[in-house]
Design an enzyme around this catalytic site. Sequence first.
Site, PDB file in Angstrom:
ATOM      1  N   GLU A 249       1.034  -1.288  -0.164  1.00 29.19           N
ATOM      2  CA  GLU A 249      -0.294   0.076   0.171  1.00 29.19           C
ATOM      3  C   GLU A 249       0.801   1.693   0.044  1.00 29.19           C
ATOM      4  O   GLU A 249       1.341   1.695   1.033  1.00 29.19           O
ATOM      5  CB  GLU A 249      -1.085   0.641   1.251  1.00 29.19           C
ATOM      6  CG  GLU A 249      -1.654  -1.194   1.283  1.00 29.19           C
ATOM      7  CD  GLU A 249      -2.606  -1.319   0.573  1.00 29.19           C
ATOM      8  OE1 GLU A 249      -3.007  -0.559  -0.387  1.00 29.19           O
ATOM      9  OE2 GLU A 249      -3.968  -2.097   0.537  1.00 29.19           O
TER      10      GLU A 249
ATOM     11  N   CYS B 233      -2.484   9.088   3.245  1.00 25.51           N
ATOM     12  CA  CYS B 233      -1.863   8.598   1.733  1.00 25.51           C
ATOM     13  C   CYS B 233      -3.744   9.134   1.061  1.00 25.51           C
ATOM     14  O   CYS B 233      -3.152   8.508  -0.425  1.00 25.51           O
ATOM     15  CB  CYS B 233      -2.808   6.682   1.449  1.00 25.51           C
ATOM     16  SG  CYS B 233      -3.581   5.618   2.525  1.00 25.51           S
TER      17      CYS B 233
HETATM   18  P1  NDP Z   1       8.631   4.060   4.831  1.00 27.27           P
HETATM   19  O1  NDP Z   1       8.410   3.608   3.471  1.00 27.27           O
HETATM   20  O2  NDP Z   1       9.621   5.176   4.624  1.00 27.27           O
HETATM   21  O3  NDP Z   1       8.648   3.748   6.280  1.00 27.27           O
HETATM   22  C1  NDP Z   1       6.748   2.493   6.056  1.00 27.27           C
HETATM   23  C2  NDP Z   1       7.652   1.722   6.829  1.00 27.27           C
HETATM   24  O4  NDP Z   1       8.678   0.701   6.738  1.00 27.27           O
HETATM   25  C3  NDP Z   1       8.019   2.245   8.266  1.00 27.27           C
HETATM   26  O5  NDP Z   1       8.030   1.031   9.373  1.00 27.27           O
HETATM   27  C4  NDP Z   1       9.938   1.877   8.334  1.00 27.27           C
HETATM   28  O6  NDP Z   1      10.733   1.645   9.196  1.00 27.27           O
HETATM   29  C5  NDP Z   1       9.931   0.430   7.424  1.00 27.27           C
HETATM   30  N1  NDP Z   1      10.824   0.717   6.476  1.00 27.27           N
HETATM   31  C6  NDP Z   1      12.402   1.166   5.683  1.00 27.27           C
HETATM   32  N2  NDP Z   1      12.727   0.001   5.224  1.00 27.27           N
HETATM   33  C7  NDP Z   1      12.676  -1.053   5.062  1.00 27.27           C
HETATM   34  C8  NDP Z   1      13.116  -2.144   4.455  1.00 27.27           C
HETATM   35  N3  NDP Z   1      14.567  -1.721   3.807  1.00 27.27           N
HETATM   36  N4  NDP Z   1      12.387  -3.262   4.211  1.00 27.27           N
HETATM   37  C9  NDP Z   1      11.204  -3.551   5.500  1.00 27.27           C
HETATM   38  N5  NDP Z   1      10.249  -1.750   6.029  1.00 27.27           N
HETATM   39  C10 NDP Z   1      11.214  -0.875   6.072  1.00 27.27           C
HETATM   40  O7  NDP Z   1       7.151   5.136   4.641  1.00 27.27           O
HETATM   41  P2  NDP Z   1       6.794   6.302   5.852  1.00 27.27           P
HETATM   42  O8  NDP Z   1       6.612   5.262   6.806  1.00 27.27           O
HETATM   43  O9  NDP Z   1       7.610   7.665   5.910  1.00 27.27           O
HETATM   44  O10 NDP Z   1       5.084   6.722   4.987  1.00 27.27           O
HETATM   45  C11 NDP Z   1       4.419   7.305   4.556  1.00 27.27           C
HETATM   46  C12 NDP Z   1       3.885   7.090   2.751  1.00 27.27           C
HETATM   47  O11 NDP Z   1       3.817   6.336   3.270  1.00 27.27           O
HETATM   48  C13 NDP Z   1       3.724   7.984   1.997  1.00 27.27           C
HETATM   49  O12 NDP Z   1       4.504   8.096   0.744  1.00 27.27           O
HETATM   50  C14 NDP Z   1       1.499   7.640   2.325  1.00 27.27           C
HETATM   51  O13 NDP Z   1       1.578   8.004   0.822  1.00 27.27           O
HETATM   52  C15 NDP Z   1       1.977   6.071   2.649  1.00 27.27           C
HETATM   53  N6  NDP Z   1       1.018   5.691   2.631  1.00 27.27           N
HETATM   54  C16 NDP Z   1       0.488   4.830   2.038  1.00 27.27           C
HETATM   55  C17 NDP Z   1      -0.561   3.800   2.786  1.00 27.27           C
HETATM   56  C18 NDP Z   1      -1.778   3.622   1.686  1.00 27.27           C
HETATM   57  O14 NDP Z   1      -2.956   2.806   2.551  1.00 27.27           O
HETATM   58  N7  NDP Z   1      -2.173   3.292   0.375  1.00 27.27           N
HETATM   59  C19 NDP Z   1      -1.169   4.300   3.698  1.00 27.27           C
HETATM   60  C20 NDP Z   1      -0.553   5.510   4.808  1.00 27.27           C
HETATM   61  C21 NDP Z   1       1.093   6.211   3.650  1.00 27.27           C
HETATM   62  P3  NDP Z   1      10.769   2.935   9.808  1.00 27.27           P
HETATM   63  O15 NDP Z   1      10.018   4.260   9.607  1.00 27.27           O
HETATM   64  O16 NDP Z   1      11.466   2.764  11.050  1.00 27.27           O
HETATM   65  O17 NDP Z   1      11.896   3.686   8.625  1.00 27.27           O
END
Ligand code: NDP
Length: 506
Positions: free
Chosen positions: A236, A270
Amino acid sequence: MGPFPNEPLRITNPATGELIREVPAADPAAVDAALARARAAQPAWAALPFAERARILRRLARALRDDPTFADTICAESGKPRFEAEGIEVFYILELTRYYTGRKGRRALADDVRRPFVFVNKRARVVHHPRGVVAVIGPWNWPLLNNYGDCVAPLTAGNAVILKPSEHTPLTSLRVAELAREVGVPDGVFQVVPGRGDVGAALTAAADMIFFTGSASTGKQVAQAAAARLVPAVLELGGKSPMIVLADADLPRAARAAVWSGFAHSGQVCVRTERVIVEAAVADRFVELAAAEIARLRQGPPSLGKPDTADVDVGAITFAPQIDRAERLIADAVAHGARIVTGGARRTDLPGRFFAPTLIDGATADMAVIREETFGPVLPVMRVPDAEAALRAANDSPMGLSGSIWSGDASRARALARRLQAGSVCLNDAMVNYFVVEAPLGGIKASGSGFRHGPEGLRQFCRLETIVEDHPLLAWLSPLLGRELMTFPYKSRTQRLLQRFMRLFY
Ligand code: NDP
């Protein structure tokens, strides 16, 4: 697994800048231990009758609702207004749990018996088995809704779940884990491992399925890691959802919805309205109405410990880099000829990280604010000559998550919606699709793959097994159809019979 940086996570309140708590980050041994506990606990959880799992999950949903400081925890770590923490996030958990643990959820997981056309003496039983251990990796913008919220379906389906919340907002998830223990979720069935991206990567490398919500760049890494092990990953990712406003729309309602869906949680949503595409004939009036709505918004830190008070409409920016992004997109738009109608800058008069809700008029397709996901409090308005131009502009995006169409003519709006490249569309409304948990919601194009909600959103957490068996009432036909038709030695008589059948029925 490589070494993890082991400094604790420092969780601050974005609305005040105050440190709330330090949380130890999981190390590789903690991730391994969580996986082992999940594997050990999952078979017994799956073996419970559906009604028993449902009862426990409903108890947990009520415990979140009744915990006196739960909504405050969401507000404190995300900086959002209490209404959004409680009226959106907690409400969503209750509604989603009601749906999945009810009759519809039970039916979606029940054996599905299918009758074949040719082999009428047989029947196929499609069995839904849980996949095993599901890793849910959540973002910082909705510490509950996109974190524990995405654990409800896999848990209902009998999986064990390990949740990795964002390093910026793990406190809500940790509280859910405490409440889960209190209400009797069996040990190891639902666990939270706080940490950074490396913890997410470690889980991705080991779980039987990954449900990831976050950015497209991390989503690609998750998809690659999952593909290398041939395990499913639901992604997502972001959105660039358009709101199309046609000349015959109810403009005051459309403007109000644009402002709510553009600035709820300061735009860090999102499925938010990322761009408004308005028929030129009504654009001046629309911009005027939207600006008036924005002028009424109350922005500031959410008051903690006041459960009955909704004194703030727009809260803080949870993740600091979103401010830089908003500033860059606004500067680029202005440099390309757009006009800031209202907002446009940080709120230096407020204590924490706040950015004034910003309305931009005269946006065009070449601007970054139209091309890139803003995920912040900036709402650009594009003017187009007619509905066809609006649709072309809306589809001119690499993403396709959500969208809305506003028109006084419902069938015209529906016809346009069918041509909109999006996973989910609202007519004469915005973002309400997220709460219609009966129907799937997911992205197309670069917005991801897979979905949440609906029976589809539950069954994807199952592996299917088909068992073909004799029909109890028609088994006597077997010697005629099954055994003689498909067995050695091949007979000319059977062959001629089949030839006749193929000509007759196909
Ligand atoms: P990120 O992609 O930075 O992080 C998402 C999660 O993945 C965090 O828990 C992060 O940890 C973790 N993560 C980071 N690196 C890795 C890896 N290599 N492998 C697995 N997990 C990893 O996104 P954001 O937290 O910045 O969220 C914002 C984004 O999410 C926006 O672009 C938004 O549009 C999208 N979003 C989409 C939704 C949907 O339903 N489509 C809903 C809500 C948001 P850590 O934070 O600790 O780095």
